[in-house]
Scaffold this active site. Structure first.
Site, PDB file in Angstrom:
ATOM      1  N   CYS A  41       5.778  -5.354 -11.074  1.00 57.82           N
ATOM      2  CA  CYS A  41       4.398  -4.870 -10.995  1.00 57.82           C
ATOM      3  C   CYS A  41       3.417  -5.844 -11.640  1.00 57.82           C
ATOM      4  O   CYS A  41       2.418  -6.232 -11.033  1.00 57.82           O
ATOM      5  CB  CYS A  41       4.296  -3.496 -11.655  1.00 57.82           C
ATOM      6  SG  CYS A  41       2.609  -2.897 -11.735  1.00 57.82           S
ATOM      7  N   CYS A  46       2.086  -5.476  -7.950  1.00 55.98           N
ATOM      8  CA  CYS A  46       0.832  -4.721  -7.913  1.00 55.98           C
ATOM      9  C   CYS A  46      -0.377  -5.459  -8.501  1.00 55.98           C
ATOM     10  O   CYS A  46      -1.428  -5.536  -7.868  1.00 55.98           O
ATOM     11  CB  CYS A  46       0.971  -3.411  -8.695  1.00 55.98           C
ATOM     12  SG  CYS A  46       2.568  -2.623  -8.581  1.00 55.98           S
ATOM     13  N   LYS A  49      -1.253  -8.975  -6.927  1.00 57.54           N
ATOM     14  CA  LYS A  49      -1.590  -8.646  -5.529  1.00 57.54           C
ATOM     15  C   LYS A  49      -3.004  -8.104  -5.437  1.00 57.54           C
ATOM     16  O   LYS A  49      -3.798  -8.527  -4.608  1.00 57.54           O
ATOM     17  CB  LYS A  49      -0.560  -7.625  -4.998  1.00 57.54           C
ATOM     18  CG  LYS A  49      -0.751  -7.112  -3.601  1.00 57.54           C
ATOM     19  CD  LYS A  49      -1.667  -5.916  -3.443  1.00 57.54           C
ATOM     20  CE  LYS A  49      -1.395  -4.714  -4.287  1.00 57.54           C
ATOM     21  NZ  LYS A  49      -0.253  -3.916  -3.944  1.00 57.54           N
ATOM     22  N   TYR A 179       4.520  -1.837   3.282  1.00 51.59           N
ATOM     23  CA  TYR A 179       3.452  -2.044   2.301  1.00 51.59           C
ATOM     24  C   TYR A 179       3.123  -3.535   2.118  1.00 51.59           C
ATOM     25  O   TYR A 179       1.986  -3.952   2.213  1.00 51.59           O
ATOM     26  CB  TYR A 179       3.908  -1.574   0.918  1.00 51.59           C
ATOM     27  CG  TYR A 179       3.846  -0.126   0.590  1.00 51.59           C
ATOM     28  CD1 TYR A 179       2.772   0.388  -0.141  1.00 51.59           C
ATOM     29  CD2 TYR A 179       4.876   0.744   0.915  1.00 51.59           C
ATOM     30  CE1 TYR A 179       2.735   1.718  -0.534  1.00 51.59           C
ATOM     31  CE2 TYR A 179       4.846   2.079   0.535  1.00 51.59           C
ATOM     32  CZ  TYR A 179       3.773   2.565  -0.188  1.00 51.59           C
ATOM     33  OH  TYR A 179       3.741   3.871  -0.562  1.00 51.59           O
ATOM     34  N   GLU A 183      -0.298  -5.622   3.298  1.00 52.58           N
ATOM     35  CA  GLU A 183      -1.187  -6.052   2.205  1.00 52.58           C
ATOM     36  C   GLU A 183      -1.332  -7.580   2.200  1.00 52.58           C
ATOM     37  O   GLU A 183      -2.435  -8.117   2.074  1.00 52.58           O
ATOM     38  CB  GLU A 183      -0.634  -5.569   0.856  1.00 52.58           C
ATOM     39  CG  GLU A 183      -0.726  -4.060   0.690  1.00 52.58           C
ATOM     40  CD  GLU A 183      -0.246  -3.546  -0.660  1.00 52.58           C
ATOM     41  OE1 GLU A 183      -0.583  -2.417  -1.004  1.00 52.58           O
ATOM     42  OE2 GLU A 183       0.482  -4.272  -1.371  1.00 52.58           O
ATOM     43  N   HIS A 438     -22.986  13.422  -2.570  1.00 52.38           N
ATOM     44  CA  HIS A 438     -23.719  12.856  -1.438  1.00 52.38           C
ATOM     45  C   HIS A 438     -24.633  11.716  -1.867  1.00 52.38           C
ATOM     46  O   HIS A 438     -25.279  11.833  -2.904  1.00 52.38           O
ATOM     47  CB  HIS A 438     -24.536  13.966  -0.779  1.00 52.38           C
ATOM     48  CG  HIS A 438     -25.253  13.506   0.450  1.00 52.38           C
ATOM     49  ND1 HIS A 438     -24.599  13.264   1.636  1.00 52.38           N
ATOM     50  CD2 HIS A 438     -26.567  13.227   0.649  1.00 52.38           C
ATOM     51  CE1 HIS A 438     -25.487  12.859   2.529  1.00 52.38           C
ATOM     52  NE2 HIS A 438     -26.679  12.823   1.964  1.00 52.38           N
ATOM     53  N   GLU A 443     -17.104  12.721   0.303  1.00 59.70           N
ATOM     54  CA  GLU A 443     -17.605  14.053   0.649  1.00 59.70           C
ATOM     55  C   GLU A 443     -17.019  14.556   1.973  1.00 59.70           C
ATOM     56  O   GLU A 443     -16.974  15.756   2.216  1.00 59.70           O
ATOM     57  CB  GLU A 443     -19.132  14.081   0.691  1.00 59.70           C
ATOM     58  CG  GLU A 443     -19.754  13.315   1.839  1.00 59.70           C
ATOM     59  CD  GLU A 443     -21.286  13.376   1.835  1.00 59.70           C
ATOM     60  OE1 GLU A 443     -21.837  14.441   1.497  1.00 59.70           O
ATOM     61  OE2 GLU A 443     -21.933  12.362   2.161  1.00 59.70           O
TER      62      GLU A 443
HETATM   63  P1  NDP Z   1       8.990  -1.434   3.066  1.00 57.53           P
HETATM   64  O1  NDP Z   1      10.223  -0.643   2.976  1.00 57.53           O
HETATM   65  O2  NDP Z   1       7.684  -0.784   2.791  1.00 57.53           O
HETATM   66  O3  NDP Z   1       8.896  -2.084   4.508  1.00 57.53           O
HETATM   67  C1  NDP Z   1       9.902  -2.881   5.023  1.00 57.53           C
HETATM   68  C2  NDP Z   1       9.503  -3.304   6.405  1.00 57.53           C
HETATM   69  O4  NDP Z   1      10.408  -4.288   6.878  1.00 57.53           O
HETATM   70  C3  NDP Z   1       9.515  -2.170   7.400  1.00 57.53           C
HETATM   71  O5  NDP Z   1       8.434  -2.336   8.281  1.00 57.53           O
HETATM   72  C4  NDP Z   1      10.845  -2.373   8.120  1.00 57.53           C
HETATM   73  O6  NDP Z   1      10.836  -1.916   9.444  1.00 57.53           O
HETATM   74  C5  NDP Z   1      10.946  -3.875   8.122  1.00 57.53           C
HETATM   75  N1  NDP Z   1      12.307  -4.347   8.204  1.00 57.53           N
HETATM   76  C6  NDP Z   1      13.371  -3.941   7.486  1.00 57.53           C
HETATM   77  N2  NDP Z   1      14.467  -4.639   7.831  1.00 57.53           N
HETATM   78  C7  NDP Z   1      14.086  -5.520   8.782  1.00 57.53           C
HETATM   79  C8  NDP Z   1      14.751  -6.504   9.527  1.00 57.53           C
HETATM   80  N3  NDP Z   1      16.048  -6.728   9.363  1.00 57.53           N
HETATM   81  N4  NDP Z   1      14.042  -7.231  10.427  1.00 57.53           N
HETATM   82  C9  NDP Z   1      12.728  -7.007  10.605  1.00 57.53           C
HETATM   83  N5  NDP Z   1      12.046  -6.082   9.922  1.00 57.53           N
HETATM   84  C10 NDP Z   1      12.705  -5.336   9.018  1.00 57.53           C
HETATM   85  O7  NDP Z   1       9.252  -2.681   2.120  1.00 57.53           O
HETATM   86  P2  NDP Z   1       8.290  -3.773   1.505  1.00 57.53           P
HETATM   87  O8  NDP Z   1       9.150  -4.959   1.345  1.00 57.53           O
HETATM   88  O9  NDP Z   1       7.016  -3.883   2.237  1.00 57.53           O
HETATM   89  O10 NDP Z   1       7.952  -3.167   0.083  1.00 57.53           O
HETATM   90  C11 NDP Z   1       8.979  -2.732  -0.789  1.00 57.53           C
HETATM   91  C12 NDP Z   1       8.522  -1.538  -1.586  1.00 57.53           C
HETATM   92  O11 NDP Z   1       7.598  -1.953  -2.569  1.00 57.53           O
HETATM   93  C13 NDP Z   1       7.787  -0.494  -0.757  1.00 57.53           C
HETATM   94  O12 NDP Z   1       8.643   0.426  -0.170  1.00 57.53           O
HETATM   95  C14 NDP Z   1       6.899   0.161  -1.764  1.00 57.53           C
HETATM   96  O13 NDP Z   1       7.560   1.267  -2.298  1.00 57.53           O
HETATM   97  C15 NDP Z   1       6.686  -0.901  -2.828  1.00 57.53           C
HETATM   98  N6  NDP Z   1       5.305  -1.408  -2.744  1.00 57.53           N
HETATM   99  C16 NDP Z   1       4.269  -0.581  -3.036  1.00 57.53           C
HETATM  100  C17 NDP Z   1       2.969  -1.021  -2.971  1.00 57.53           C
HETATM  101  C18 NDP Z   1       1.847  -0.089  -3.257  1.00 57.53           C
HETATM  102  O14 NDP Z   1       2.074   0.916  -3.896  1.00 57.53           O
HETATM  103  N7  NDP Z   1       0.632  -0.378  -2.788  1.00 57.53           N
HETATM  104  C19 NDP Z   1       2.650  -2.389  -2.599  1.00 57.53           C
HETATM  105  C20 NDP Z   1       3.813  -3.185  -2.280  1.00 57.53           C
HETATM  106  C21 NDP Z   1       5.081  -2.704  -2.375  1.00 57.53           C
HETATM  107  P3  NDP Z   1      11.226  -0.419   9.859  1.00 57.53           P
HETATM  108  O15 NDP Z   1      10.034   0.409   9.587  1.00 57.53           O
HETATM  109  O16 NDP Z   1      11.515  -0.550  11.317  1.00 57.53           O
HETATM  110  O17 NDP Z   1      12.427  -0.048   9.066  1.00 57.53           O
END
Ligand code: NDP
Length: 449
Positions: A41, A46, A49, A179, A183, A438, A443
């Protein structure tokens, strides 16, 4: 007698909170970290980022300002300044974390921890190894970016490396639709990098409300990001200073940099867990009971390493619950209902409760959907072609609000307050009875008919 009452491996959000709280309850606490205090984080997630998100929004703000009478000045962006200022801020925060731990008498040891038996940990740093013993042990080692096994994947980077870029690439391809992918794509695009996002599925951000997901993709495309769905990378081939990507749809594309954001894998290998009987799931996450106890009765785990929602506030709450249970005689666990979350995409998303799809499955015909789509006041004079969307989902039988979703400016700030309302079981009638602030976007939540 053990050297410590409580020893924590991993100084991220969960580990830091747990060690500090345990010390507050009177335990003698040690904390091992082989990198920097603060974890994902603070160091490479976080916090930096969000600083990058702020930086990347200026290009649009400068453009907007013309409609408010400001004449457009010359703008240029210097990545080196942003990176240096980000580094200074992260150093400051890391220092504060360290000071706070010190003030609570938590002994921070810069070393890598490995379990030798259920009470013994080997600590290794550049100068060698030693062992310590502890009564209770917490594994809070977090998670690490995972990559699919495709030819050339060694040429890809994760978001970790972005925070250390010496210079920005001219062109980047982001793979994933979660996510981090959305982002980071927003950040790169805002900073002037030619950005593509490739997602293998039907719609980005699986698991979130479908209309909100579709809206984000639409807005990202409007901002100039080349978002392609049903597209994955089959092979990465280096070609001079660039990379040729062979895509699953038969096309090819050339890019300067390939960043994968395809989920994260628990950091549980090589730290002796399975050898001492700590049971792991197939994906490597530690199996715990509701009080965060692993299959070994004095070893606990919280945060990303146990899976679930990989969010900082969850790890912090779990760390606090664990220590209240173990050191303050107050059995506590986290209630995972109504967890609000924000995605710092551009535009950002704030969400809490069920998506329309999940609510439909659970409540069937009782589900009532209220939605409002509008242009933010600021964008009228700015002439910005961006629209916001707010949705409230209500169980018609009880009138309770069961989901709230927003995409648009300030969503993250607004959803926090809405989450309190959902947590206490507010009804649609109570939303309606609330006087509007407002003029604001917030709102809309109390004006939906
Ligand atoms: P996520 O789990 O959010 O997303 C992973 C993405 O990668 C999905 O779209 C998934 O597709 C895709 N994917 C998985 N495997 C493959 C593959 N083999 N080939 C191609 N695409 C693939 O993970 P992130 O890495 O984005 O983030 C990790 C975690 O970090 C998040 O789950 C979140 O909890 C946390 N985070 C939170 C933030 C916040 O609170 N703002 C900011 C950044 C991270 P599919 O949907 O098809 O499975």
């Amino acid at each position: 007698m053990y050297d410590y009452d409580f020893f924590v491996i991993g100084a991220g959000s969960g580990g830091v909170r747990a060690s500090r709280m345990a010390a507050t309850y009177g335990a003698k606490v040690g904390l091992a970290e082989d990198y920097r205090v603060g974890g994902t984080c603070v160091i490479r997630g976080c916090v930096p980022k969000k600083l990058f998100v702020y930086a990347s929004e200026y290009a649009a703000h400068f453009k907007d300002s013309a409609g408010f009478g400001w004449s457009e000045a010359e703008h240029s962006f210097d990545w080196k300044i942003l990176k240096a200022n980000k580094d200074t801020e992260i150093d400051r925060l890391e220092g504060l974390y360290g000071k706070n731990l010190d003030n609570h008498n938590v002994e921070v040891i810069k070393a890598r921890g490995k379990m030798l038996d259920k009470h013994t940990i080997e600590l290794t740093d550049a100068s060698g190894s030693r062992t310590i013993t502890a009564d209770k042990i917490l594994i809070a080692t977090g998670a690490w970016p995972s990559f699919p096994d495709i030819p050339g994947i060694e040429h890809a980077i994760s978001s970790n490396e972005v925070f250390e870029f010496e210079q920005l690439p001219k062109k980047i391809t982001v793979v994933g639709g979660g996510y981090i992918a959305v982002e980071m794509a927003g950040i790169f695009n805002g900073l002037g990098v030619e950005t593509s996002l490739l997602y293998r599925g039907e719609e980005i951000l699986r698991g979130f409300d479908l209309e909100i997901r579709a809206k984000l993709r639409e807005e990202m495309i409007k901002k100039g990001i080349d978002v392609r769905i049903h597209t994955n990378v089959d092979e990465i081939i280096p070609s001079g200073d660039e990379y040729l990507l062979k895509l699953s749809d038969g096309n090819e594309t050339v890019t300067d940099c390939v960043m994968y954001a395809t989920g994260r894998q628990a950091n549980t290998s090589g730290i002796g867990l399975e050898e001492i009987g700590v049971e792991l799931k197939d994906n490597g996450e530690i199996i715990v009971d509701k009080y965060y106890k692993s299959s070994v009765d004095n070893i606990f785990a919280v945060g990303d390493v146990i899976g679930g929602m990989q969010l900082t506030p969850i790890a912090i709450k779990e760390g606090a619950a664990l220590t209240a249970t173990q050191f303050n005689d107050t059995p506590t666990f986290v209630n995972y209902d109504h967890i609000p979350t924000a995605i710092f995409s551009q535009p950002p998303i704030g969400t809490v409760g069920l998506s329309e799809e999940d609510a439909r499955e659970k409540y069937g015909d009782d589900l009532q959907v209220f939605r409002s789509e509008y242009k933010s006041m600021k964008f009228t004079l700015a002439g910005r072609d961006e629209r916001s969307l707010i949705k409230l989902l209500v169980d018609g039988k009880t009138d309770k609000v069961i989901g709230a979703h927003m995409i648009g400016p300030d969503s993250a700030e607004i959803i926090q307050g809405i989450a309190i309302a959902l947590k206490v079981g507010a009804t649609k009638a109570q939303f309606d009875d609330t006087v509007a602030v407002h003029p604001s976007s917030a709102e809309e939540f109390v004006l939906m008919k």
